[in-house]
Write a protein that holds these residues in place. Structure first.
Motif, PDB file in Angstrom:
ATOM      1  N   THR A 176      24.603  61.737  10.945  1.00 12.47           N
ATOM      2  CA  THR A 176      25.480  62.401  11.907  1.00 12.47           C
ATOM      3  C   THR A 176      24.930  63.739  12.396  1.00 12.47           C
ATOM      4  O   THR A 176      25.625  64.461  13.092  1.00 12.47           O
ATOM      5  CB  THR A 176      26.867  62.642  11.277  1.00 12.47           C
ATOM      6  OG1 THR A 176      26.697  63.411  10.088  1.00 12.47           O
ATOM      7  CG2 THR A 176      27.555  61.333  10.975  1.00 12.47           C
ATOM      8  N   ASN A 206      26.980  65.211  15.542  1.00 10.38           N
ATOM      9  CA  ASN A 206      27.846  66.359  15.264  1.00 10.38           C
ATOM     10  C   ASN A 206      27.496  67.564  16.126  1.00 10.38           C
ATOM     11  O   ASN A 206      28.317  68.457  16.308  1.00 10.38           O
ATOM     12  CB  ASN A 206      27.781  66.733  13.784  1.00 10.38           C
ATOM     13  CG  ASN A 206      28.555  65.773  12.923  1.00 10.38           C
ATOM     14  OD1 ASN A 206      29.407  65.024  13.400  1.00 10.38           O
ATOM     15  ND2 ASN A 206      28.253  65.771  11.638  1.00 10.38           N
ATOM     16  N   ARG A 240      28.799  63.177  23.425  1.00  2.20           N
ATOM     17  CA  ARG A 240      29.097  62.613  22.104  1.00  2.20           C
ATOM     18  C   ARG A 240      29.659  61.198  22.228  1.00  2.20           C
ATOM     19  O   ARG A 240      29.247  60.295  21.508  1.00  2.20           O
ATOM     20  CB  ARG A 240      30.081  63.507  21.354  1.00  2.20           C
ATOM     21  CG  ARG A 240      30.378  62.999  19.967  1.00  2.20           C
ATOM     22  CD  ARG A 240      31.359  63.881  19.234  1.00  2.20           C
ATOM     23  NE  ARG A 240      31.567  63.363  17.910  1.00  2.20           N
ATOM     24  CZ  ARG A 240      31.549  64.082  16.813  1.00  2.20           C
ATOM     25  NH1 ARG A 240      31.335  65.388  16.889  1.00  2.20           N
ATOM     26  NH2 ARG A 240      31.753  63.530  15.638  1.00  2.20           N
TER      27      ARG A 240
END
Length: 169
Positions: A72, A76, A83
């Protein structure tokens, strides 16, 4: 539909758990056989079949509970549309790979059945029987990835976060 899919994932997980218990029994029988000088033909091969069945049948349930390893770091760092775009792309690629995995697993079962492949171990089990659990597990896994993709596209996907990372930090 949601209840049906969740029941499918949970049913596969219960079946995987059942295979794990059967694996434990097979290993214990193998150990007892060595200690008390009796042999159950093919018990080691059956333990391997049970372990593979448990692993493949647990894939979808593990995915839906957020327990698969996921990198991630990049996602993130992203926000908003970038995203969401990366999530959709990642899920689409994972779904494609899972579908290919399911297709070739089912094809392997069919070919093993058609060619009458049997185990080279002393149990001489027709290989399509233990391979069936792999095929079923990969099909359910592909369904789970498609489910995740559809949920993400509809904006209803809930990230099931594993608490493991929190316990290790």
């Amino acid at each position: 539909m949601r209840r049906l899919l969740d029941a499918l994932y949970d049913g596969a997980a219960w079946l995987a758990a059942l295979f794990m218990v059967a694996l434990l029994i097979a290993v214990l029988l193998s150990i007892l056989g060595r200690q008390f000088h009796f042999n159950i033909a093919g018990i080691d091969a059956y333990a391997g079949y049970l372990m593979a069945a448990a692993g493949f049948l647990a894939l979808a349930h593990t995915l839906k509970r957020g327990e698969h390893i996921r990198v991630t770091l990049l996602i993130n760092a992203l926000r908003g549309g970038a995203r969401k775009g990366l999530e959709v792309w990642s899920l689409a690629m994972a779904a494609l790979l899972a579908l290919l995995f399911a297709f070739y697993s089912c094809r392997l079962v069919w070919q093993s059945h058609a060619f009458h492949d049997i185990s080279t171990s002393n149990d001489a089990t027709p290989l399509w029987i233990p391979q069936l659990a792999m095929a079923v597990g990969t099909v359910i896994f592909a369904i789970a990835f498609l489910d995740e993709l559809v949920l993400e596209l509809r904006g209803r996907r809930v990230q099931a976060a594993s608490g493991e990372a929190l316990r290790n930090e």
